[in-house]
Design a protein around this motif. Structure first.
Motif, PDB file in Angstrom:
ATOM      1  N   LYS A  65      -7.916 -19.133 -13.718  1.00 55.19           N
ATOM      2  CA  LYS A  65      -8.828 -18.598 -12.715  1.00 55.19           C
ATOM      3  C   LYS A  65     -10.329 -18.892 -13.379  1.00 55.19           C
ATOM      4  CE  LYS A  65      -6.786 -15.203  -9.964  1.00 55.19           C
ATOM      5  NZ  LYS A  65      -5.777 -14.230 -10.343  1.00 55.19           N
ATOM      6  N   LEU A  66     -10.296 -20.330 -13.734  1.00 53.08           N
ATOM      7  CA  LEU A  66     -11.846 -20.645 -14.275  1.00 53.08           C
ATOM      8  C   LEU A  66     -12.680 -21.006 -13.350  1.00 53.08           C
ATOM      9  CD1 LEU A  66     -10.687 -22.950 -17.244  1.00 53.08           C
ATOM     10  CD2 LEU A  66     -11.563 -20.714 -17.429  1.00 53.08           C
ATOM     11  N   VAL A  67     -14.068 -20.930 -13.433  1.00 49.04           N
ATOM     12  CA  VAL A  67     -14.909 -21.287 -12.489  1.00 49.04           C
ATOM     13  C   VAL A  67     -15.690 -22.547 -13.296  1.00 49.04           C
ATOM     14  CG1 VAL A  67     -15.271 -19.313 -11.232  1.00 49.04           C
ATOM     15  CG2 VAL A  67     -16.608 -19.722 -13.194  1.00 49.04           C
ATOM     16  N   ILE A  68     -16.287 -23.556 -12.314  1.00 51.05           N
ATOM     17  CA  ILE A  68     -16.979 -24.587 -13.024  1.00 51.05           C
ATOM     18  C   ILE A  68     -17.821 -24.469 -14.110  1.00 51.05           C
ATOM     19  CG2 ILE A  68     -19.020 -25.354 -11.702  1.00 51.05           C
ATOM     20  CD1 ILE A  68     -15.901 -27.096 -10.984  1.00 51.05           C
ATOM     21  N   THR A  69     -18.680 -23.373 -14.374  1.00 53.14           N
ATOM     22  CA  THR A  69     -19.374 -22.983 -15.302  1.00 53.14           C
ATOM     23  C   THR A  69     -18.734 -22.864 -16.593  1.00 53.14           C
ATOM     24  OG1 THR A  69     -19.919 -21.071 -14.206  1.00 53.14           O
ATOM     25  CG2 THR A  69     -21.509 -22.677 -13.756  1.00 53.14           C
ATOM     26  N   ASP A  70     -17.566 -22.467 -16.652  1.00 48.48           N
ATOM     27  CA  ASP A  70     -16.711 -22.050 -17.823  1.00 48.48           C
ATOM     28  C   ASP A  70     -16.406 -23.468 -18.540  1.00 48.48           C
ATOM     29  OD1 ASP A  70     -16.470 -19.500 -17.196  1.00 48.48           O
ATOM     30  OD2 ASP A  70     -14.665 -19.530 -16.299  1.00 48.48           O
ATOM     31  N   ILE A  71     -16.509 -24.481 -17.827  1.00 46.31           N
ATOM     32  CA  ILE A  71     -16.343 -25.851 -18.604  1.00 46.31           C
ATOM     33  C   ILE A  71     -17.577 -26.682 -19.123  1.00 46.31           C
ATOM     34  CG2 ILE A  71     -14.930 -28.058 -17.920  1.00 46.31           C
ATOM     35  CD1 ILE A  71     -13.617 -26.541 -15.581  1.00 46.31           C
ATOM     36  N   SER A  72     -17.639 -27.065 -20.284  1.00 43.84           N
ATOM     37  CA  SER A  72     -18.568 -27.894 -20.733  1.00 43.84           C
ATOM     38  C   SER A  72     -18.171 -28.930 -21.697  1.00 43.84           C
ATOM     39  CB  SER A  72     -19.647 -27.007 -21.383  1.00 43.84           C
ATOM     40  OG  SER A  72     -19.197 -26.214 -22.522  1.00 43.84           O
ATOM     41  N   PHE A  73     -18.903 -29.675 -22.060  1.00 44.15           N
ATOM     42  CA  PHE A  73     -18.591 -30.670 -22.717  1.00 44.15           C
ATOM     43  C   PHE A  73     -19.758 -30.967 -23.953  1.00 44.15           C
ATOM     44  CE2 PHE A  73     -17.581 -31.917 -18.538  1.00 44.15           C
ATOM     45  CZ  PHE A  73     -16.243 -31.788 -18.481  1.00 44.15           C
ATOM     46  N   LYS A  74     -19.152 -31.517 -25.223  1.00 44.05           N
ATOM     47  CA  LYS A  74     -20.231 -31.725 -26.323  1.00 44.05           C
ATOM     48  C   LYS A  74     -19.573 -33.245 -26.643  1.00 44.05           C
ATOM     49  CE  LYS A  74     -21.176 -27.372 -28.246  1.00 44.05           C
ATOM     50  NZ  LYS A  74     -20.970 -26.594 -29.410  1.00 44.05           N
ATOM     51  N   ASN A  75     -20.531 -34.198 -27.148  1.00 45.26           N
ATOM     52  CA  ASN A  75     -20.109 -35.412 -27.645  1.00 45.26           C
ATOM     53  C   ASN A  75     -19.993 -35.368 -29.290  1.00 45.26           C
ATOM     54  OD1 ASN A  75     -20.902 -35.928 -24.831  1.00 45.26           O
ATOM     55  ND2 ASN A  75     -21.215 -38.186 -25.405  1.00 45.26           N
ATOM     56  N   SER A  76     -18.863 -36.004 -29.470  1.00 46.96           N
ATOM     57  CA  SER A  76     -18.571 -36.157 -31.122  1.00 46.96           C
ATOM     58  C   SER A  76     -19.661 -36.982 -31.655  1.00 46.96           C
ATOM     59  CB  SER A  76     -17.311 -36.436 -31.294  1.00 46.96           C
ATOM     60  OG  SER A  76     -17.143 -37.913 -31.040  1.00 46.96           O
ATOM     61  N   VAL A  77     -19.601 -37.179 -32.918  1.00 48.31           N
ATOM     62  CA  VAL A  77     -20.596 -37.912 -33.544  1.00 48.31           C
ATOM     63  C   VAL A  77     -20.399 -39.543 -33.097  1.00 48.31           C
ATOM     64  CG1 VAL A  77     -21.136 -36.626 -35.685  1.00 48.31           C
ATOM     65  CG2 VAL A  77     -19.220 -38.158 -35.693  1.00 48.31           C
ATOM     66  N   LEU A  78     -19.034 -39.982 -32.584  1.00 42.76           N
ATOM     67  CA  LEU A  78     -18.756 -41.206 -32.144  1.00 42.76           C
ATOM     68  C   LEU A  78     -19.187 -41.320 -30.658  1.00 42.76           C
ATOM     69  CD1 LEU A  78     -15.303 -41.548 -33.784  1.00 42.76           C
ATOM     70  CD2 LEU A  78     -17.332 -42.507 -34.571  1.00 42.76           C
ATOM     71  N   GLY A  79     -19.580 -40.313 -30.106  1.00 46.87           N
ATOM     72  CA  GLY A  79     -20.100 -40.407 -28.758  1.00 46.87           C
ATOM     73  C   GLY A  79     -18.906 -39.929 -27.822  1.00 46.87           C
ATOM     74  N   LYS A  80     -17.748 -39.479 -28.253  1.00 46.47           N
ATOM     75  CA  LYS A  80     -16.634 -39.366 -27.289  1.00 46.47           C
ATOM     76  C   LYS A  80     -17.094 -37.791 -26.879  1.00 46.47           C
ATOM     77  CE  LYS A  80     -11.761 -38.536 -27.476  1.00 46.47           C
ATOM     78  NZ  LYS A  80     -11.767 -38.550 -25.972  1.00 46.47           N
ATOM     79  N   PRO A  81     -16.784 -37.576 -25.512  1.00 45.73           N
ATOM     80  CA  PRO A  81     -17.085 -36.117 -24.897  1.00 45.73           C
ATOM     81  C   PRO A  81     -15.900 -35.428 -25.048  1.00 45.73           C
ATOM     82  CG  PRO A  81     -16.694 -37.586 -23.090  1.00 45.73           C
ATOM     83  CD  PRO A  81     -16.725 -38.478 -24.438  1.00 45.73           C
TER      84      PRO A  81
END
Ligand SMILES: CC(C)(COP(=O)(O)OP(=O)(O)OC[C@H]1O[C@@H](n2cnc3c(N)ncnc32)[C@H](O)[C@@H]1OP(=O)(O)O)[C@@H](O)C(=O)NCCC(=O)NCCS
Length: 112
Positions: A65-81
Motif C-alpha cells: 500500500k505505497l503511494v508514489i510519494t513514498d518512493i524516491s531516488f538518490k544517485n550513488s557517487v558513480l551516478g547510479k540511482p
C-alpha cells in the motif's frame, strides 16, 4: 522477482514543473536539489524520476500500500540511482533510467 516499467513524454512535464506545489508534493528534497542542478535539462531528470516512481510502484508488492510519494531516488557517487522507500534505502529494488529531449523511461526490478 517482480518488474515494473514506465515511459513518459517530457512535454507533459514542462507545464507541471512550473507549479512549485506539484514539485514539492511529488519529489523529495534530494531529488529537487539533484534535478535543479541540471539547469536547462532539469525537466528530463524530474520526469525520469516520476517514471521511476511509477516503475517501482509496479514492481513491488501492491499489498504494501505505497503511494508514489513514498518512493524516491538518490544517485550513488558513480551516478547510479538507488531506491528509497519512505526515506529508507531499499537495496532489494534496482532502478534504471534513460532520457532524451522528448522521452524518459524507467525500469525497476524487485527481488521481493
Ligand atoms: C552512465 C551513462 C551510460 C548514461 O548514458 P547516457 O546515454 O548518457 O544517458 P541516459 O539518459 O541513457 O542515462 C542517464 C541516466 O543514467 C543513470 N546512470 C548514470 N551513471 C550510472 C551508473 N554508473 N550506473 C547506472 N546508471 C547510471 C542515471 O540515472 C542517469 O540519469 P539521472 O542523471 O537523471 O539520474 C553514460 O553517461 C556513461 O557514463 N557512459 C560511460 C561510457 C560507457 O562506458 N558507456 C557504455 C558503453 S557499453
Amino acid at each position: 522477482m517482480n518488474i515494473g516499467i514506465d515511459i513518459e513524454e517530457i512535454k507533459r512535464f514542462q507545464k507541471l514543473l512550473k507549479d512549485k506545489n506539484f514539485i514539492e508534493l511529488v519529489f523529495s528534497r534530494d531529488e529537487i536539489e539533484y534535478c535543479s542542478s541540471k539547469k536547462k535539462n532539469a525537466v528530463q531528470h524530474f520526469a525520469v524520476r516520476f517514471a521511476g516512481k511509477e516503475a517501482v510502484w509496479k514492481a513491488i508488492n501492491k499489498s504494501k500500500k505505497l503511494v508514489i510519494t513514498d518512493i524516491s531516488f538518490k544517485n550513488s557517487v558513480l551516478g547510479k540511482p538507488e531506491v528509497y522507500i519512505k526515506g529508507k534505502k531499499a537495496s532489494y529494488i534496482d532502478i534504471s533510467f534513460s532520457h532524451n529531449k522528448t522521452t524518459v523511461v524507467a525500469v525497476a526490478v524487485s527481488s521481493k
